[in-house]
Design a protein around this motif. Sequence first.
Motif, PDB file in Angstrom:
ATOM      1  N   ASP A 135     -11.914 -12.951   9.995  1.00  0.00           N
ATOM      2  CA  ASP A 135     -11.841 -11.667  10.700  1.00  0.00           C
ATOM      3  C   ASP A 135     -12.457 -10.588   9.815  1.00  0.00           C
ATOM      4  OD1 ASP A 135     -11.175  -9.301  12.025  1.00  0.00           O
ATOM      5  OD2 ASP A 135      -9.339 -10.164  12.843  1.00  0.00           O
ATOM      6  N   VAL A 136     -13.689 -10.193  10.136  1.00  0.00           N
ATOM      7  CA  VAL A 136     -14.434  -9.250   9.297  1.00  0.00           C
ATOM      8  C   VAL A 136     -13.783  -7.871   9.309  1.00  0.00           C
ATOM      9  CG1 VAL A 136     -16.655  -8.080   9.012  1.00  0.00           C
ATOM     10  CG2 VAL A 136     -16.578 -10.517   9.629  1.00  0.00           C
ATOM     11  N   ARG A 137     -13.413  -7.386  10.468  1.00  0.00           N
ATOM     12  CA  ARG A 137     -12.833  -6.046  10.552  1.00  0.00           C
ATOM     13  C   ARG A 137     -11.495  -5.978   9.823  1.00  0.00           C
ATOM     14  NH1 ARG A 137     -14.099  -3.080  16.330  1.00  0.00           N
ATOM     15  NH2 ARG A 137     -16.339  -3.513  16.359  1.00  0.00           N
ATOM     16  N   GLY A 138     -10.713  -7.041   9.931  1.00  0.00           N
ATOM     17  CA  GLY A 138      -9.439  -7.064   9.220  1.00  0.00           C
ATOM     18  C   GLY A 138      -9.638  -7.061   7.717  1.00  0.00           C
ATOM     19  N   GLN A 139     -10.596  -7.835   7.228  1.00  0.00           N
ATOM     20  CA  GLN A 139     -10.874  -7.854   5.794  1.00  0.00           C
ATOM     21  C   GLN A 139     -11.356  -6.489   5.307  1.00  0.00           C
ATOM     22  OE1 GLN A 139     -13.062 -11.509   4.378  1.00  0.00           O
ATOM     23  NE2 GLN A 139     -13.107 -11.978   6.574  1.00  0.00           N
ATOM     24  N   CYS A 140     -12.244  -5.885   6.061  1.00  0.00           N
ATOM     25  CA  CYS A 140     -12.764  -4.572   5.663  1.00  0.00           C
ATOM     26  C   CYS A 140     -11.652  -3.515   5.664  1.00  0.00           C
ATOM     27  CB  CYS A 140     -13.885  -4.147   6.608  1.00  0.00           C
ATOM     28  SG  CYS A 140     -15.389  -5.137   6.464  1.00  0.00           S
ATOM     29  N   GLU A 141     -10.785  -3.582   6.668  1.00  0.00           N
ATOM     30  CA  GLU A 141      -9.684  -2.616   6.737  1.00  0.00           C
ATOM     31  C   GLU A 141      -8.767  -2.760   5.534  1.00  0.00           C
ATOM     32  OE1 GLU A 141      -5.983  -1.381   9.727  1.00  0.00           O
ATOM     33  OE2 GLU A 141      -7.434  -2.926  10.313  1.00  0.00           O
ATOM     34  N   MET A 142      -8.472  -3.999   5.141  1.00  0.00           N
ATOM     35  CA  MET A 142      -7.604  -4.220   3.979  1.00  0.00           C
ATOM     36  C   MET A 142      -8.283  -3.764   2.693  1.00  0.00           C
ATOM     37  SD  MET A 142      -4.807  -5.272   5.179  1.00  0.00           S
ATOM     38  CE  MET A 142      -5.165  -4.306   6.648  1.00  0.00           C
ATOM     39  N   MET A 143      -9.594  -3.993   2.563  1.00  0.00           N
ATOM     40  CA  MET A 143     -10.297  -3.528   1.373  1.00  0.00           C
ATOM     41  C   MET A 143     -10.330  -1.998   1.310  1.00  0.00           C
ATOM     42  SD  MET A 143     -11.360  -5.759  -0.823  1.00  0.00           S
ATOM     43  CE  MET A 143      -9.712  -6.455  -0.602  1.00  0.00           C
ATOM     44  N   ALA A 144     -10.488  -1.363   2.457  1.00  0.00           N
ATOM     45  CA  ALA A 144     -10.485   0.106   2.486  1.00  0.00           C
ATOM     46  C   ALA A 144      -9.119   0.655   2.075  1.00  0.00           C
ATOM     47  CB  ALA A 144     -10.857   0.585   3.888  1.00  0.00           C
ATOM     48  N   LYS A 145      -8.046   0.029   2.569  1.00  0.00           N
ATOM     49  CA  LYS A 145      -6.705   0.468   2.187  1.00  0.00           C
ATOM     50  C   LYS A 145      -6.459   0.235   0.703  1.00  0.00           C
ATOM     51  CE  LYS A 145      -4.478  -0.188   6.703  1.00  0.00           C
ATOM     52  NZ  LYS A 145      -3.429  -0.924   7.456  1.00  0.00           N
ATOM     53  N   LYS A 146      -6.933  -0.899   0.195  1.00  0.00           N
ATOM     54  CA  LYS A 146      -6.744  -1.198  -1.221  1.00  0.00           C
ATOM     55  C   LYS A 146      -7.507  -0.212  -2.093  1.00  0.00           C
ATOM     56  CE  LYS A 146      -6.954  -5.043  -4.505  1.00  0.00           C
ATOM     57  NZ  LYS A 146      -7.317  -6.472  -4.700  1.00  0.00           N
ATOM     58  N   ALA A 147      -8.723   0.123  -1.676  1.00  0.00           N
ATOM     59  CA  ALA A 147      -9.513   1.101  -2.445  1.00  0.00           C
ATOM     60  C   ALA A 147      -8.832   2.456  -2.443  1.00  0.00           C
ATOM     61  CB  ALA A 147     -10.916   1.203  -1.845  1.00  0.00           C
ATOM     62  N   THR A 148      -8.246   2.823  -1.323  1.00  0.00           N
ATOM     63  CA  THR A 148      -7.544   4.108  -1.247  1.00  0.00           C
ATOM     64  C   THR A 148      -6.355   4.145  -2.193  1.00  0.00           C
ATOM     65  OG1 THR A 148      -8.198   4.310   1.068  1.00  0.00           O
ATOM     66  CG2 THR A 148      -6.392   5.712   0.324  1.00  0.00           C
ATOM     67  N   ILE A 149      -5.575   3.048  -2.221  1.00  0.00           N
ATOM     68  CA  ILE A 149      -4.416   3.003  -3.120  1.00  0.00           C
ATOM     69  C   ILE A 149      -4.863   3.034  -4.573  1.00  0.00           C
ATOM     70  CG2 ILE A 149      -2.485   1.538  -3.876  1.00  0.00           C
ATOM     71  CD1 ILE A 149      -2.187   0.601  -1.008  1.00  0.00           C
ATOM     72  N   MET A 150      -5.940   2.319  -4.914  1.00  0.00           N
ATOM     73  CA  MET A 150      -6.457   2.344  -6.283  1.00  0.00           C
ATOM     74  C   MET A 150      -6.899   3.749  -6.674  1.00  0.00           C
ATOM     75  SD  MET A 150      -6.018  -0.590  -7.520  1.00  0.00           S
ATOM     76  CE  MET A 150      -5.755  -2.296  -7.058  1.00  0.00           C
ATOM     77  N   HIS A 151      -7.497   4.424  -5.715  1.00  0.00           N
ATOM     78  CA  HIS A 151      -7.927   5.797  -5.993  1.00  0.00           C
ATOM     79  C   HIS A 151      -6.720   6.708  -6.226  1.00  0.00           C
ATOM     80  CE1 HIS A 151     -10.567   9.277  -5.950  1.00  0.00           C
ATOM     81  NE2 HIS A 151      -9.752   9.864  -5.061  1.00  0.00           N
ATOM     82  N   LEU A 152      -5.651   6.523  -5.440  1.00  0.00           N
ATOM     83  CA  LEU A 152      -4.435   7.318  -5.626  1.00  0.00           C
ATOM     84  C   LEU A 152      -3.767   6.990  -6.954  1.00  0.00           C
ATOM     85  CD1 LEU A 152      -2.883   7.170  -2.033  1.00  0.00           C
ATOM     86  CD2 LEU A 152      -3.982   9.127  -3.135  1.00  0.00           C
ATOM     87  N   ASN A 153      -3.900   5.739  -7.398  1.00  0.00           N
ATOM     88  CA  ASN A 153      -3.309   5.352  -8.682  1.00  0.00           C
ATOM     89  C   ASN A 153      -4.140   5.820  -9.864  1.00  0.00           C
ATOM     90  OD1 ASN A 153      -1.066   4.102  -7.627  1.00  0.00           O
ATOM     91  ND2 ASN A 153      -1.995   2.059  -7.566  1.00  0.00           N
ATOM     92  N   GLY A 154      -5.267   6.463  -9.580  1.00  0.00           N
ATOM     93  CA  GLY A 154      -6.114   6.948 -10.662  1.00  0.00           C
ATOM     94  C   GLY A 154      -6.908   5.863 -11.340  1.00  0.00           C
ATOM     95  N   ASP A 155      -7.318   4.864 -10.612  1.00  0.00           N
ATOM     96  CA  ASP A 155      -8.087   3.752 -11.174  1.00  0.00           C
ATOM     97  C   ASP A 155      -9.407   3.652 -10.410  1.00  0.00           C
ATOM     98  OD1 ASP A 155      -9.016   1.481 -12.372  1.00  0.00           O
ATOM     99  OD2 ASP A 155      -7.136   0.363 -12.191  1.00  0.00           O
ATOM    100  N   PRO A 156     -10.388   4.511 -10.746  1.00  0.00           N
ATOM    101  CA  PRO A 156     -11.646   4.552  -9.981  1.00  0.00           C
ATOM    102  C   PRO A 156     -12.478   3.280 -10.115  1.00  0.00           C
ATOM    103  CG  PRO A 156     -11.798   5.925 -11.931  1.00  0.00           C
ATOM    104  CD  PRO A 156     -10.359   5.494 -11.847  1.00  0.00           C
ATOM    105  N   VAL A 157     -12.333   2.556 -11.239  1.00  0.00           N
ATOM    106  CA  VAL A 157     -13.130   1.339 -11.430  1.00  0.00           C
ATOM    107  C   VAL A 157     -12.747   0.282 -10.387  1.00  0.00           C
ATOM    108  CG1 VAL A 157     -13.703  -0.527 -13.016  1.00  0.00           C
ATOM    109  CG2 VAL A 157     -13.383   1.802 -13.881  1.00  0.00           C
ATOM    110  N   LEU A 158     -11.427   0.047 -10.268  1.00  0.00           N
ATOM    111  CA  LEU A 158     -10.977  -0.928  -9.276  1.00  0.00           C
ATOM    112  C   LEU A 158     -11.247  -0.449  -7.854  1.00  0.00           C
ATOM    113  CD1 LEU A 158      -7.581  -2.114 -10.805  1.00  0.00           C
ATOM    114  CD2 LEU A 158      -9.754  -3.329 -10.756  1.00  0.00           C
ATOM    115  N   ALA A 159     -11.164   0.878  -7.665  1.00  0.00           N
ATOM    116  CA  ALA A 159     -11.474   1.420  -6.343  1.00  0.00           C
ATOM    117  C   ALA A 159     -12.933   1.153  -5.985  1.00  0.00           C
ATOM    118  CB  ALA A 159     -11.173   2.909  -6.310  1.00  0.00           C
ATOM    119  N   ASN A 160     -13.829   1.320  -6.967  1.00  0.00           N
ATOM    120  CA  ASN A 160     -15.253   1.045  -6.721  1.00  0.00           C
ATOM    121  C   ASN A 160     -15.496  -0.439  -6.478  1.00  0.00           C
ATOM    122  OD1 ASN A 160     -15.991   3.738  -6.979  1.00  0.00           O
ATOM    123  ND2 ASN A 160     -16.323   3.564  -9.190  1.00  0.00           N
TER     124      ASN A 160
END
Length: 768
Positions: free
Chosen positions: A726-751
């Motif tokens: 499921d491509v859309r589901g995978q992309c949605e989860m990656m977007a949410k994960k990147a957002t949480i990484m960004h909130l945690n102050g970890d731009p490398v993992l977010a990128n």
Amino acid sequence: MSRYLTPSKVGLLALISLYTESVVPSAATIPVLSFLISQILPVNSVKSRNDDLLRSRDITLTLDDFQKATINHISGIPGRTVWDLLLNKLWKINSFDALHVFFDTLSLLLQKTPEQLQNEAEDGADTDSNPNRMLLSRTSPLGAFVRRAQLEFTRLQFHDGLTLWKSFVTYRAPSLLQWKKRNQTAGNTSFDVNLQQDRLDLGDRLTEVAYGELGTEASQVAGVSTEDVEKLLEYQVDQMQRMGNRLPQAMKMKLRDMIESGVTIPSLSHYVSFLDSWKAGDYPSSFDKLHRYFDYTMHNRDRTFYQYALLNLAILHQDFGCYSEAVVAMQETISTARENNDMVCLNYSLSWLYHFGKAHPEEIHEVQKKGVLGTDREALAFLKAKAKETSMWALLSTSLLSEAKLSLSQGDGVAQAFESILKASHLNVTKNVLNAIGSQMSMQSSVFGRLGVSCQAWVYGELFLQCYASPSPVEDVVHCICKSAFLLSQKGRYEDALARMEEIEEETLGTLRYSQYWTSSLGLLKFRRHLHRDNLTAAEHVLAQLRAPLNLSQDLQMNVSMLEMDLLIRRGDYSKAMEMLEELATKLNEEEADTYQRVKLMTLKAQIYDKSGITQKGFSVALRAASLAHRARLLPALWEAVGRVSAVLISLKEFSAAAKLLDSIMPQVLECEDCNLSAQTFALLADAHVGMAGQAKAETLQRKEQLTKALEHIERSFDEFSRIEDVRGQCEMMAKKATIMHLNGDPVLANDCAAKYLDIKRAAKDQL
């Protein structure tokens, strides 16, 4: 062509004669008798039935068959096998006159009647001319066979008797070399003692006039009797009706060769042709051949079989989508069966009408008004009672399974359904109803699937395919294979699912109905895979093909409609999806459809509200769906409905309640082995924990714990989406994960997450 006698039957009579002469030792008695009985008893005899043997052997026995059955058994004469003695007896029939003598002496193999014994006593004749001979009871299978063979020979005209003699000479000819090894005086003309005495060769004019060209196709066909052809056709009809197969290509060629050689073909051949045309989907030809068959039979049986003509006509109309004509023909069938007091036909017709009404409720409103069947419960109770009265165990088993299906569809509870299934299972075992085991195990698999125990549903399907597929109808096998492929696709094992679909034999797909079901099921698998891969253009092409068949089953039609609405949702056309859903819901309510289908529609409606941004509007719908699913014990549908309720709670910022609710059902969700359901539930659980983290104070331990849990659930959801591609589901989860990484102050993992997001998009685009 002889009506009964053939050269192979002469060979059987010779073997019986050897058996009565007490030259067959005790060790060989059982094998020899088993061979004789398997050939003498009718095909439909339970004791002699061996489907593998029937499929592999020819219409008549060959000398090789006799040799295989007797050559390994030592006879009562030292240095000789039973085959040696049989060969000697066959070659002693060395003239047409010897053939008459052979049949005249068959009466010596039988016990004498009291009248014969009394006459011999009065005449002073010796009643025991051969004290070592074992006499056969006149009513035993062997005795009855000998009596009929002798009677049929006396009825033969001279020309038919001469034809039998010539065909016997041709039949026996391959054993000449073996006979020469045992009899040095044997020659090429040993088949007729008159030719030997007059020293005539095969090329002489008199020999050619008397015997013609031995071994020609005409003399070989003469080795087949009318009864052999009738038995062959009866066996083919039994297989085609009971198993649902088409006529094998080799059998078509054999029957065509018989017709071309001038053999008299019984009228049953028209019925075989009708069944084959029907299974092939040739409506005009099947209609014509059905009328032709019953035109022949009506001349001899008056109206005795008229109801069966109407019954076949009704089933034919139904298979080709002419539902109104089918109902009219079936009503006339019921009336005629009652008139002729044919309870078997009447009970089958009522059962067919019940199942037809469940599949096409809009077509039998007029029949229901007349009160032919009454309510569903009343109809099944009536069918069960009549099936018991007439000992129609297959119909009784089918009625019990229909009762279980009715209980499930109406949401009456699983216990009642299991009770009916166990009754059917007990009946199938005690009454040896093998062709109903497939339906029973399929029903058990469906019940466990509704209970969310997918492993048990899979086991029952595999058990059926491994142990009970051969005696079961082909339709049950096709349905079971398609169902197991669907279970594999739920786990994301698409390649295994496609491989399972290819396990169906090519001959099976020659039947139109099975081919349509298989093609539609395969199209559903590909349709779902295209949707998950976000290949919407290919999905639309598959959808157009799925819409083509007009007489799909209700389950397939429902699955096609659900996936079509999923396609509209993925395109963002929520209004059209909602319109389609409302139309389908109205239709299901009018038809009193399965509870499971209604729950699925209600859950999908709540999902459309969620996708449209008005999640809270779907609260009442989701709650009703959960309540209905809980009452009917539809556990996978219940967990899906609970997920929709949790989505509403999350939109109301009741994150803690949503998390507790989802945590409580998570083990049962994983037990369902449905990757899409698990992925959606993990995604909702991650949203709930993110919401709880948002309610906590910044830089606190509680917030970090909630975000960590959210990341864990996102990873689990991503893994489940990855399994089903499921491509859309995978992309949605990656977007949410990147957002949480960004909130945690970890731009490398977010990128890194953002890069992975782009890789998934790019890979999906490359697959198009």
